[in-house]
Design a protein around this motif. Sequence first.
Motif, PDB file in Angstrom:
ATOM      1  N   CYS B  90       7.949  -4.229   6.581  1.00 25.02           N
ATOM      2  CA  CYS B  90       8.028  -3.077   6.754  1.00 25.02           C
ATOM      3  C   CYS B  90       6.538  -2.394   6.861  1.00 25.02           C
ATOM      4  CB  CYS B  90       8.784  -2.474   5.658  1.00 25.02           C
ATOM      5  SG  CYS B  90       8.658  -0.603   5.439  1.00 25.02           S
ATOM      6  N   ALA B  91       6.120  -1.853   7.677  1.00 24.56           N
ATOM      7  CA  ALA B  91       4.946  -1.112   7.807  1.00 24.56           C
ATOM      8  C   ALA B  91       4.735   0.314   8.050  1.00 24.56           C
ATOM      9  CB  ALA B  91       4.022  -1.906   8.877  1.00 24.56           C
ATOM     10  N   LEU B  92       3.819   1.101   7.223  1.00 21.35           N
ATOM     11  CA  LEU B  92       3.690   2.566   7.436  1.00 21.35           C
ATOM     12  C   LEU B  92       2.081   2.662   7.804  1.00 21.35           C
ATOM     13  CD1 LEU B  92       5.502   3.755   4.349  1.00 21.35           C
ATOM     14  CD2 LEU B  92       6.391   3.625   6.710  1.00 21.35           C
ATOM     15  N   PRO B  93       1.993   3.848   8.617  1.00 18.17           N
ATOM     16  CA  PRO B  93       0.751   4.271   8.540  1.00 18.17           C
ATOM     17  C   PRO B  93       0.110   4.689   7.198  1.00 18.17           C
ATOM     18  CG  PRO B  93       1.817   5.870   9.571  1.00 18.17           C
ATOM     19  CD  PRO B  93       2.888   4.740   9.248  1.00 18.17           C
ATOM     20  N   ALA B  94      -1.109   4.210   7.061  1.00 16.14           N
ATOM     21  CA  ALA B  94      -1.629   4.689   5.539  1.00 16.14           C
ATOM     22  C   ALA B  94      -1.989   6.353   5.572  1.00 16.14           C
ATOM     23  CB  ALA B  94      -3.090   3.948   5.443  1.00 16.14           C
ATOM     24  N   ALA B  95      -1.838   6.766   4.396  1.00 11.84           N
ATOM     25  CA  ALA B  95      -1.815   8.157   4.173  1.00 11.84           C
ATOM     26  C   ALA B  95      -3.297   8.524   4.792  1.00 11.84           C
ATOM     27  CB  ALA B  95      -1.683   8.530   2.722  1.00 11.84           C
ATOM     28  N   GLY B  96      -3.491   9.802   5.273  1.00 13.50           N
ATOM     29  CA  GLY B  96      -4.738  10.305   5.693  1.00 13.50           C
ATOM     30  C   GLY B  96      -5.396   9.265   6.813  1.00 13.50           C
ATOM     31  N   SER B  97      -4.702   8.276   7.482  1.00 14.72           N
ATOM     32  CA  SER B  97      -5.510   7.302   8.400  1.00 14.72           C
ATOM     33  C   SER B  97      -4.946   7.659   9.680  1.00 14.72           C
ATOM     34  CB  SER B  97      -5.049   5.928   7.795  1.00 14.72           C
ATOM     35  OG  SER B  97      -5.363   5.057   8.907  1.00 14.72           O
ATOM     36  N   ALA B  98      -5.778   7.516  10.848  1.00 13.06           N
ATOM     37  CA  ALA B  98      -5.580   7.389  11.980  1.00 13.06           C
ATOM     38  C   ALA B  98      -4.505   6.371  12.477  1.00 13.06           C
ATOM     39  CB  ALA B  98      -6.371   7.536  12.955  1.00 13.06           C
ATOM     40  N   ARG B  99      -4.919   5.145  12.092  1.00 12.07           N
ATOM     41  CA  ARG B  99      -4.310   4.001  12.559  1.00 12.07           C
ATOM     42  C   ARG B  99      -4.232   2.762  11.653  1.00 12.07           C
ATOM     43  NH1 ARG B  99      -4.513   3.801  17.424  1.00 12.07           N
ATOM     44  NH2 ARG B  99      -5.134   5.704  18.177  1.00 12.07           N
ATOM     45  N   GLN B 100      -4.570   3.106  10.392  1.00 17.22           N
ATOM     46  CA  GLN B 100      -4.527   1.783   9.407  1.00 17.22           C
ATOM     47  C   GLN B 100      -2.982   1.719   8.938  1.00 17.22           C
ATOM     48  OE1 GLN B 100      -6.913   2.614   6.138  1.00 17.22           O
ATOM     49  NE2 GLN B 100      -5.589   1.232   4.825  1.00 17.22           N
ATOM     50  N   LEU B 101      -2.317   0.354   9.049  1.00 15.30           N
ATOM     51  CA  LEU B 101      -1.042  -0.088   8.826  1.00 15.30           C
ATOM     52  C   LEU B 101      -1.026  -0.399   7.142  1.00 15.30           C
ATOM     53  CD1 LEU B 101       0.730  -1.558  11.617  1.00 15.30           C
ATOM     54  CD2 LEU B 101       1.022   0.502  10.868  1.00 15.30           C
ATOM     55  N   THR B 102      -0.216   0.003   6.403  1.00 13.93           N
ATOM     56  CA  THR B 102       0.079  -0.441   4.949  1.00 13.93           C
ATOM     57  C   THR B 102       1.401  -1.413   5.150  1.00 13.93           C
ATOM     58  OG1 THR B 102      -1.024   1.347   4.188  1.00 13.93           O
ATOM     59  CG2 THR B 102       0.488   0.075   2.677  1.00 13.93           C
ATOM     60  N   PHE B 103       1.238  -2.648   4.528  1.00  9.12           N
ATOM     61  CA  PHE B 103       2.625  -3.458   4.876  1.00  9.12           C
ATOM     62  C   PHE B 103       3.316  -3.612   3.475  1.00  9.12           C
ATOM     63  CE2 PHE B 103       2.489  -5.411   9.109  1.00  9.12           C
ATOM     64  CZ  PHE B 103       1.157  -5.097   9.620  1.00  9.12           C
ATOM     65  N   GLY B 104       4.516  -3.696   3.673  1.00  6.51           N
ATOM     66  CA  GLY B 104       5.312  -4.069   2.325  1.00  6.51           C
ATOM     67  C   GLY B 104       4.983  -5.614   2.159  1.00  6.51           C
ATOM     68  N   SER B 105       5.596  -5.803   1.181  1.00  9.03           N
ATOM     69  CA  SER B 105       5.477  -7.548   0.665  1.00  9.03           C
ATOM     70  C   SER B 105       6.506  -8.327   1.511  1.00  9.03           C
ATOM     71  CB  SER B 105       5.527  -7.674  -0.778  1.00  9.03           C
ATOM     72  OG  SER B 105       6.791  -7.175  -0.859  1.00  9.03           O
ATOM     73  N   GLY B 106       7.481  -7.815   1.931  1.00  6.74           N
ATOM     74  CA  GLY B 106       8.223  -8.647   2.817  1.00  6.74           C
ATOM     75  C   GLY B 106       9.475  -9.015   2.476  1.00  6.74           C
ATOM     76  N   THR B 107      10.379  -9.248   3.128  1.00  5.04           N
ATOM     77  CA  THR B 107      11.768  -9.992   2.753  1.00  5.04           C
ATOM     78  C   THR B 107      12.038 -11.160   3.532  1.00  5.04           C
ATOM     79  OG1 THR B 107      12.886  -7.787   2.048  1.00  5.04           O
ATOM     80  CG2 THR B 107      14.377  -9.685   2.490  1.00  5.04           C
ATOM     81  N   GLN B 108      12.233 -12.448   2.946  1.00  6.57           N
ATOM     82  CA  GLN B 108      12.385 -13.483   3.674  1.00  6.57           C
ATOM     83  C   GLN B 108      13.796 -13.730   3.701  1.00  6.57           C
ATOM     84  OE1 GLN B 108      10.270 -16.822   1.551  1.00  6.57           O
ATOM     85  NE2 GLN B 108      11.569 -18.329   2.820  1.00  6.57           N
TER      86      GLN B 108
END
Lengths: 115, 113
Positions: B90-108
Amino acid sequence: EPEVTQTPSHQVTQMGQEVILRCVPISNHLYFYWYRQILGQKVEFLVSFYNNEISEKSEIFDDQFSVERPDGSNFTLKIRSTKLEDSAMYFCASVLRESRTDTQYFGPGTRLTVL
Amino acid sequence: SQKIEQNSEALNIQEGKTATLTCNYTNYSPAYLQWYRQDPGRGPVFLLLIRENEKEKRKERLKVTFDTTLKQSLFHITASQPADSATYLCALPAAGSARQLTFGSGTQLTVLP
């Protein structure tokens, strides 16, 4: 279908050495990124690049890192003096347009091992 | 600060069943959320994007929901196949950022034949 390519696929280097990781983004894309993923951890943003300059960078992207678009096709990440903790997968990504919601296309990654 | 959590590190399901993966976030109201697939030793591959004003998005056997009140997204794979086995991010745009993505750690996810 066009794709982002990265070379080399695996780079082994000695601590303190300089490395350059190379990426060829999709040809008509305008925004370029580097991310890294330490083994078993999250994908982390390093830097974004647009119009030949850095647009955003994270805390990880310190003075040891630099990026360049030396020609119309390549996008490089340089680490000046590698540390053990730089060992990770490094992913390049590119985006077509200015829209924030445009898809980021990731390359296959370069595995960097610092000994 | 912004936090993303994915429900579990690993999920095993039987082929043909529906897999449901969860992404929760806190301290933030993102304009959109993305789901990626990552195979071992490979880069993330984009699957779906859902905007804050959309409740649900579908693509073939994939469905994503986005509940901005609960601060949660659900990712469903229906009629799952062994080829769906991968890590889903899962990925969200970082708060206050134009384009930087913040990723979750993932589910296998492992789909058992």
